[in-house]
Design a protein around this motif. Structure first.
Motif, mmCIF file in Angstrom:
data_model
loop_
_atom_site.group_PDB
_atom_site.id
_atom_site.type_symbol
_atom_site.label_atom_id
_atom_site.label_comp_id
_atom_site.label_asym_id
_atom_site.label_seq_id
_atom_site.Cartn_x
_atom_site.Cartn_y
_atom_site.Cartn_z
ATOM 1 N N GLY A 120 0.745 -1.159 -0.081
ATOM 2 C CA GLY A 120 -0.146 -0.103 -0.211
ATOM 3 C C GLY A 120 1.216 1.085 0.183
ATOM 4 O O GLY A 120 0.467 2.532 -0.134
ATOM 5 N N LYS A 121 1.995 1.127 0.145
ATOM 6 C CA LYS A 121 3.341 2.456 0.188
ATOM 7 C C LYS A 121 3.990 2.194 -0.770
ATOM 8 O O LYS A 121 4.160 1.257 -1.631
ATOM 9 C CB LYS A 121 4.308 2.221 1.243
ATOM 10 C CG LYS A 121 3.939 1.936 2.479
ATOM 11 C CD LYS A 121 5.324 1.766 3.902
ATOM 12 C CE LYS A 121 4.492 1.704 4.844
ATOM 13 N NZ LYS A 121 5.636 1.508 5.852
ATOM 14 N N MET A 122 3.250 3.661 -1.407
ATOM 15 C CA MET A 122 3.697 3.890 -3.053
ATOM 16 C C MET A 122 5.179 4.298 -3.069
ATOM 17 O O MET A 122 5.115 5.803 -2.364
ATOM 18 C CB MET A 122 3.246 4.464 -4.098
ATOM 19 C CG MET A 122 1.298 3.673 -4.004
ATOM 20 S SD MET A 122 1.709 1.955 -4.527
ATOM 21 C CE MET A 122 2.166 2.893 -6.572
ATOM 22 N N VAL A 123 6.464 4.028 -3.483
ATOM 23 C CA VAL A 123 7.807 4.429 -4.240
ATOM 24 C C VAL A 123 7.980 5.165 -4.879
ATOM 25 O O VAL A 123 7.248 4.325 -6.048
ATOM 26 C CB VAL A 123 8.870 3.690 -4.126
ATOM 27 C CG1 VAL A 123 10.070 3.539 -3.957
ATOM 28 C CG2 VAL A 123 8.388 2.689 -2.587
ATOM 29 N N ASP A 311 4.936 -0.225 -5.929
ATOM 30 C CA ASP A 311 5.012 -1.096 -4.456
ATOM 31 C C ASP A 311 5.939 -1.063 -3.733
ATOM 32 O O ASP A 311 7.062 -1.359 -3.969
ATOM 33 C CB ASP A 311 3.766 -1.829 -4.476
ATOM 34 C CG ASP A 311 3.140 -2.207 -3.067
ATOM 35 O OD1 ASP A 311 1.792 -1.627 -2.610
ATOM 36 O OD2 ASP A 311 4.113 -3.246 -2.707
ATOM 37 N N GLU A 312 5.845 -0.319 -2.559
ATOM 38 C CA GLU A 312 7.096 -0.947 -1.921
ATOM 39 C C GLU A 312 7.856 -2.302 -1.632
ATOM 40 O O GLU A 312 9.016 -2.971 -1.900
ATOM 41 C CB GLU A 312 7.089 -0.139 -0.197
ATOM 42 C CG GLU A 312 8.747 -0.433 0.168
ATOM 43 C CD GLU A 312 8.405 -0.043 1.623
ATOM 44 O OE1 GLU A 312 9.717 1.403 1.598
ATOM 45 O OE2 GLU A 312 7.296 0.442 2.264
ATOM 46 N N ILE A 332 14.382 7.640 -0.329
ATOM 47 C CA ILE A 332 12.799 7.225 -0.421
ATOM 48 C C ILE A 332 11.715 8.685 -0.538
ATOM 49 O O ILE A 332 11.877 9.367 -0.359
ATOM 50 C CB ILE A 332 12.816 5.571 0.161
ATOM 51 C CG1 ILE A 332 13.824 4.861 -0.402
ATOM 52 C CG2 ILE A 332 11.341 5.990 -0.332
ATOM 53 C CD1 ILE A 332 13.561 3.861 1.175
ATOM 54 N N VAL A 333 11.327 8.678 -2.220
ATOM 55 C CA VAL A 333 9.828 9.006 -2.014
ATOM 56 C C VAL A 333 8.942 8.790 -2.093
ATOM 57 O O VAL A 333 8.769 8.042 -3.348
ATOM 58 C CB VAL A 333 10.361 10.478 -2.846
ATOM 59 C CG1 VAL A 333 9.224 11.500 -3.249
ATOM 60 C CG2 VAL A 333 11.756 10.721 -3.411
ATOM 61 N N TYR A 334 7.689 8.886 -0.665
ATOM 62 C CA TYR A 334 6.415 7.833 -1.391
ATOM 63 C C TYR A 334 5.557 8.538 -2.005
ATOM 64 O O TYR A 334 5.709 9.965 -1.410
ATOM 65 C CB TYR A 334 6.309 7.964 0.690
ATOM 66 C CG TYR A 334 7.069 6.688 0.976
ATOM 67 C CD1 TYR A 334 6.592 5.232 0.672
ATOM 68 C CD2 TYR A 334 7.936 6.742 1.607
ATOM 69 C CE1 TYR A 334 7.871 4.801 0.877
ATOM 70 C CE2 TYR A 334 9.163 5.496 2.271
ATOM 71 C CZ TYR A 334 9.222 4.839 2.377
ATOM 72 O OH TYR A 334 9.561 3.813 2.775
ATOM 73 N N LYS A 335 5.064 8.688 -2.287
ATOM 74 C CA LYS A 335 3.705 8.853 -2.625
ATOM 75 C C LYS A 335 2.382 9.780 -1.472
ATOM 76 O O LYS A 335 2.078 8.703 -1.060
ATOM 77 C CB LYS A 335 2.504 8.340 -3.831
ATOM 78 C CG LYS A 335 1.543 8.758 -4.702
ATOM 79 C CD LYS A 335 1.026 7.582 -5.660
ATOM 80 C CE LYS A 335 0.228 8.487 -6.504
ATOM 81 N NZ LYS A 335 -0.949 7.525 -7.560
#
Length: 336
Positions: A120-123, A311-312, A332-335
């Motif tokens: 659920g974490k977008m990189v 996705d991570e 790391i840059v998350y959405k």
């Protein structure tokens, strides 16, 4: 006495007549022999002429231009035979064979699932500029592939089953689109090569990626193995360098074929056509593989080139070296 005179007169008249006939027959015979000799000489001369023409020898003409004195170009004819009898079937076999092979693999193996599911974490993986370059190149490349396949294979696959008018419009449209989309592909290809080349250096861990088929196999000893990979995995690097090399060949040969001001000799034009066709076969094969790998075989892979984010868990599983480098450097840059 009178009879004797008649005999003398007869001899005087007959002898000249006989001599005249003999001379006439001799002259006619000589004339016939001379005419026969001339005809034979002309026939021999014509045979030598056409033998030389078929051999590709150059003659004389007042026309100006490259190879205007050559009536039949041997290299051109031989190149056409190679293209029609070998390259065209190879292109058809490549398209059907590679597609069928991956379809069979997918039906047997299934997609490569994320072992830990979606986090659920977008990189962030690709910038907006990267996405534009990719999709412009991808769209133009697919347009060139479909129009090129129609130019090469359409007369065998489509023409026998459609009307002449429709076929004429289809082949003319394919040729026009192919010529005008070519420069778009060349520009986007060049931007792709320049911008992405630093990420495509082969590493020692890439060898294991090939040995375990990238971790995409879901059965046997390769099941569950996820080899190390940087920003680009070994398969993507192979695709990049193939695109770089054969894209260069396609671009250069394509420009040679469509630019009218070059006025190339027939040998150069045929060489460009053969190089263009061979390079196209290789690019088509890699494109089919690339599309299969990025869509149905890699769960979560297509999202990367749609939004630029992945996705991570996908990043950890498929590009762990790259993810670890970003994590260690706190980049790391998350959405949102």
């Amino acid at each position: 006495m009178f009879i004797k005179s008649l005999r003398s007169l007869f001899v005087m008249l007959v002898i000249p007549l006989v001599l005249s006939m003999g001379l006439g027959l001799s002259a006619s015979a000589m004339a016939a022999d001379d005419q026969s000799s001339q005809q034979q000489a002309v026939q021999t001369s014509d045979a030598d002429l056409w033998r030389a023409v078929k051999a590709g020898e150059s003659g004389y003409t007042v026309a100006k231009g490259v190879e205007t004195g050559v009536l039949i170009n041997v290299v051109g004819n031989e190149g056409e035979i190679v293209r029609n009898q070998y390259l065209t079937p190879v292109m058809g076999i490549t398209v059907v064979g590679v597609f069928a092979a991956f379809l069979f693999f997918y039906l047997v193996n299934g997609p490569s699932k994320l072992s830990k599911g979606f986090s659920g974490k977008m990189v962030l993986r690709w910038s907006k500029a990267d996405l534009w370059i990719h999709w412009v190149m991808a769209t133009s490349c697919l347009a060139l592939i479909f129009t090129g396949l129609n130019i090469m294979l359409g007369k065998h696959v489509l023409q026998p089953y459609i009307g002449e008018g429709l076929w004429a419009a289809l082949i003319y449209g394919s040729k026009t689109i192919h010529d005008w989309v070519g420069p778009i592909f060349i520009v986007s290809w060049l931007l792709c090569v320049v911008k992405w080349m630093p990420m495509q250096t082969f590493k020692m861990y890439d060898l294991k990626w090939f040995l375990v088929v990238g971790g995409y196999v879901n059965f046997g000893p390769f099941k569950g193995q996820h080899p190390d990979s940087g920003f680009a995995n070994a398969g993507e690097k192979l695709w990049f360098w193939s695109l770089t090399l054969f894209g260069l060949f396609i671009a250069a040969s394509g420009l040679m074929l469509v630019l009218p001001g070059l006025d190339l000799p027939r040998e150069a034009s045929m060489a460009a056509l053969l190089i263009h066709s061979i390079s196209a076969v290789i690019i088509i094969a890699f494109t089919i593989v690339h599309i299969w790998m990025a869509t149905v075989l890699s769960e979560g892979g297509m999202e990367c080139m749609v939004s630029g984010y992945c996705d991570e868990n996908w990043a950890v599983q498929h590009h762990n070296v790259w993810y670890d480098e970003m994590r260690d450097s706190n980049s790391i840059v998350y959405k949102d």
